[in-house]
Design an enzyme around this catalytic site. Structure first.
Site, PDB file in Angstrom:
ATOM      1  N   HIS A  92      -3.258  -4.700   1.911  1.00 20.74           N
ATOM      2  CA  HIS A  92      -2.584  -5.046   3.175  1.00 20.74           C
ATOM      3  C   HIS A  92      -2.648  -6.562   3.390  1.00 20.74           C
ATOM      4  O   HIS A  92      -3.692  -7.066   3.814  1.00 20.74           O
ATOM      5  CB  HIS A  92      -3.287  -4.361   4.352  1.00 20.74           C
ATOM      6  N   CYS A 152       0.826  -1.206   0.000  1.00 17.64           N
ATOM      7  CA  CYS A 152       0.000   0.000   0.000  1.00 17.64           C
ATOM      8  C   CYS A 152       0.873   1.274   0.000  1.00 17.64           C
ATOM      9  O   CYS A 152       1.520   1.542  -1.000  1.00 17.64           O
ATOM     10  CB  CYS A 152      -1.004  -0.056   1.144  1.00 17.64           C
ATOM     11  N   GLU A 154      -1.043  -8.204   5.651  1.00 11.45           N
ATOM     12  CA  GLU A 154      -0.769  -8.522   7.065  1.00 11.45           C
ATOM     13  C   GLU A 154      -2.042  -8.534   7.914  1.00 11.45           C
ATOM     14  O   GLU A 154      -2.021  -8.953   9.059  1.00 11.45           O
ATOM     15  CB  GLU A 154       0.257  -7.535   7.645  1.00 11.45           C
TER      16      GLU A 154
HETATM   17  N1  GLN Z   1      -3.574   6.468   1.058  1.00 12.56           N
HETATM   18  C1  GLN Z   1      -2.313   6.173   1.657  1.00 12.56           C
HETATM   19  C2  GLN Z   1      -1.182   6.972   0.993  1.00 12.56           C
HETATM   20  O1  GLN Z   1      -1.412   7.622   0.025  1.00 12.56           O
HETATM   21  C3  GLN Z   1      -2.006   4.699   1.587  1.00 12.56           C
HETATM   22  C4  GLN Z   1      -3.011   3.913   2.393  1.00 12.56           C
HETATM   23  C5  GLN Z   1      -2.482   2.683   3.017  1.00 12.56           C
HETATM   24  O2  GLN Z   1      -1.265   2.436   3.105  1.00 12.56           O
HETATM   25  N2  GLN Z   1      -3.388   1.897   3.522  1.00 12.56           N
HETATM   26  O3  GLN Z   1      -0.067   6.942   1.438  1.00 12.56           O
END
Ligand code: GLN
Length: 197
Positions: free
Chosen positions: A170, A79, A172
């Protein structure tokens, strides 16, 4: 067993550390660049990429992470971690490490589908995994050496370029550690081969 670092500046690092330790690897919570040498792999967890970037200003993280990868280390970005690894970030544009040949669009899903969970088919893992998407980014453009390992509605969500594994969700947050096992194998292979090249 592989020695794996989890970048612990911000975000979901503790859960990654728990999953990796549960698999028997030696885990180091990494807060300083000096902790990188000697690790076989590094997880850059989800969180808020802009916050991590701000915290990275304290030390030469960009150089150190490039050196880590060039020296044979494996990287897994989830992410916000995938956003940080990208070559280019849009919506809005921000600095990134450039260790994955991809353009990543931040917060790419509308507000109604802010967060969701789904099942992904990942042939390389021999089956499906559960994936939790939270204000997830989207891989917009992938370089020719980037392989798609899983897609959601026809779009890549799990990709690999050599020693770099990145996903927009994610892994995890589910009780399924298949993806962490896969990364450990990548890191071990990198440790056995990369250092001697
Ligand atoms: N929206 C977050 C970002 O731009 C990422 C979201 C996440 O890691 N769950 O960094």
């Amino acid at each position: 067993m592989a020695r794996i670092g989890v970048l612990a500046l911000q975000g979901d690092f503790a859960v990654h550390a728990e999953v990796l330790a549960g698999l028997g690897s030696e885990v180091v919570e990494v807060r300083r660049v000096a902790q990188l040498p000697g690790l076989d792999g590094l997880v850059i967890p989800g969180g808020e990429s802009t916050t991590v970037l701000n915290l990275m200003a304290d030390e030469p993280w960009f150089q150190a992470l490039k050196r880590f990868k060039d020296g044979g280390g494996a990287l897994m970005g989830t992410c916000a971690g995938a956003i940080l690894l990208a070559r280019e970030v849009v919506n809005p544009a921000q600095e990134s490490l450039g260790l994955l040949d991809a353009t990543v669009e931040r917060n790419a899903f509308g507000r109604q589908v802010d967060s969701f969970e789904t099942t992904l088919d990942v042939p390389q893992l021999g089956g499906t995994i559960e994936a939790v998407f939270i204000r997830a980014p989207r891989f917009q453009a992938l370089g020719p050496k980037v392989e798609t390992l899983a897609a959601y509605r026809g779009e890549p969500v799990l990709v690999r370029e050599g020693r770099v594994l990145a996903m927009t969700f994610h892994p995890e947050l589910t009780r399924d550690a298949k993806l962490h096992v896969y990364f450990l194998t990548m890191a071990q292979t990198a440790a056995l081969t990369g250092r001697f090249q």
